[in-house]
Design a protein around this motif. Structure first.
Motif, PDB file in Angstrom:
ATOM      1  N   UNK A  42      64.363  28.357  -6.138  1.00  0.00           N
ATOM      2  CA  UNK A  42      64.571  29.485  -7.059  1.00  0.00           C
ATOM      3  C   UNK A  42      63.795  30.705  -6.565  1.00  0.00           C
ATOM      4  N   UNK A  43      64.482  31.823  -6.284  1.00  0.00           N
ATOM      5  CA  UNK A  43      63.779  33.041  -5.887  1.00  0.00           C
ATOM      6  C   UNK A  43      63.027  33.664  -7.071  1.00  0.00           C
ATOM      7  N   UNK A  44      61.933  34.338  -6.761  1.00  0.00           N
ATOM      8  CA  UNK A  44      61.168  35.052  -7.792  1.00  0.00           C
ATOM      9  C   UNK A  44      62.058  36.067  -8.515  1.00  0.00           C
ATOM     10  N   UNK A  66      69.389  28.405 -17.724  1.00  0.00           N
ATOM     11  CA  UNK A  66      68.652  29.598 -17.313  1.00  0.00           C
ATOM     12  C   UNK A  66      67.332  29.610 -18.073  1.00  0.00           C
ATOM     13  N   UNK A  67      66.265  30.094 -17.419  1.00  0.00           N
ATOM     14  CA  UNK A  67      64.992  30.233 -18.124  1.00  0.00           C
ATOM     15  C   UNK A  67      64.949  31.603 -18.801  1.00  0.00           C
ATOM     16  N   UNK A 105      56.005  40.926 -19.763  1.00  0.00           N
ATOM     17  CA  UNK A 105      56.916  41.932 -19.202  1.00  0.00           C
ATOM     18  C   UNK A 105      57.636  41.460 -17.945  1.00  0.00           C
ATOM     19  N   UNK A 106      57.644  40.159 -17.681  1.00  0.00           N
ATOM     20  CA  UNK A 106      58.231  39.649 -16.450  1.00  0.00           C
ATOM     21  C   UNK A 106      59.704  39.288 -16.646  1.00  0.00           C
ATOM     22  N   UNK A 107      60.400  39.095 -15.497  1.00  0.00           N
ATOM     23  CA  UNK A 107      61.810  38.721 -15.524  1.00  0.00           C
ATOM     24  C   UNK A 107      61.969  37.406 -14.785  1.00  0.00           C
ATOM     25  N   UNK A 108      62.419  36.373 -15.495  1.00  0.00           N
ATOM     26  CA  UNK A 108      62.667  35.087 -14.852  1.00  0.00           C
ATOM     27  C   UNK A 108      61.389  34.434 -14.348  1.00  0.00           C
TER      28      UNK A 108
END
Length: 212
Positions: free
Chosen positions: A82-84, A112-113, A118-121
């Motif tokens: 899984x990419x960041x 999906x997570x 404030x982060x994405x994924x």
């Protein structure tokens, strides 16, 4: 180079888990030249990412990629799932022939997570150590393994891709409990990342990157 107890524990755990699987058929001296091959439509249950050689032969992300654990340098190979900053929950399928990377499903729907503001994924590149396996029949700390390869969280600055094979430095590990099973997360950094030359364990990471 003195190891902390946490990084030494992570190395010891990898040495143990890889003993359950067959020897690698890839070179153990270099990161293998693997070309990911996508089949099906991404973000659907029929999507599969296979590892192939330059000659087009399918090899297993699980069995055929060398772990190549070096306890002196604290380095090993990982498979990126899984990419960041992405949300799709991809993982090596240990049961399908060829062991491709697929999207996990629940009740027939791909998973999906959620974002954590404030982060994405995922806030790191996520993957697994090849040729490792958490034994679901053996207890450690009173808990059974989760029947999957050992998970890794790669914290370097580069966004990696699904199917990448990377050489990493091992910094430490977190032991989590997931549905009553022991689920290790080993913290690593890409050896090609500038951070790798500055940190050797979790204590160094806390000094160089407070609260990271």
């Amino acid at each position: 180079m003195k190891q902390t107890s946490r990084s030494a524990s992570a190395l010891s755990r990898l040495s143990l888990t890889q003993q359950h699987l067959i020897p690698s058929r890839c070179s153990s001296t270099l990161v293998p030249d693997i070309i990911p091959f996508n089949q099906g439509t991404k973000y659907t249950p029929d999507y599969s990412n296979y590892a192939t050689t330059p000659h087009g032969k399918i090899v297993s992300y699980f069995h055929d990629i060398a772990l190549d654990l070096n306890e002196q340098t604290k380095e090993a190979n990982i498979v990126v799932e899984i990419p960041r900053w992405t949300n799709a929950k991809f993982e090596i399928d240990t049961k399908l022939p060829g062991n491709p990377i697929v999207q996990d499903t629940k009740k027939g729907k791909v998973r999906f997570v959620k974002n954590l503001f404030p982060h994405h994924g995922y806030i790191h590149n996520y993957g697994a150590f090849p040729q490792t396996w958490e034994d679901p029949t053996t207890e450690h700390h009173g808990l059974l393994g989760d029947n999957d390869p050992v998970d890794v969280c790669e914290i370097g600055s580069k966004i990696l891709s699904t199917g990448d094979i990377k050489r990493v430095k091992i910094l430490g590990a977190l032991a989590l409990i997931d549905d009553g099973e022991l689920d290790w997360k080993v913290i690593v950094v890409n050896v090609q990342d500038p951070l790798a030359g500055k940190v050797n364990d979790i204590n160094d990471l806390n000094d160089k990157c407070p609260d990271y």
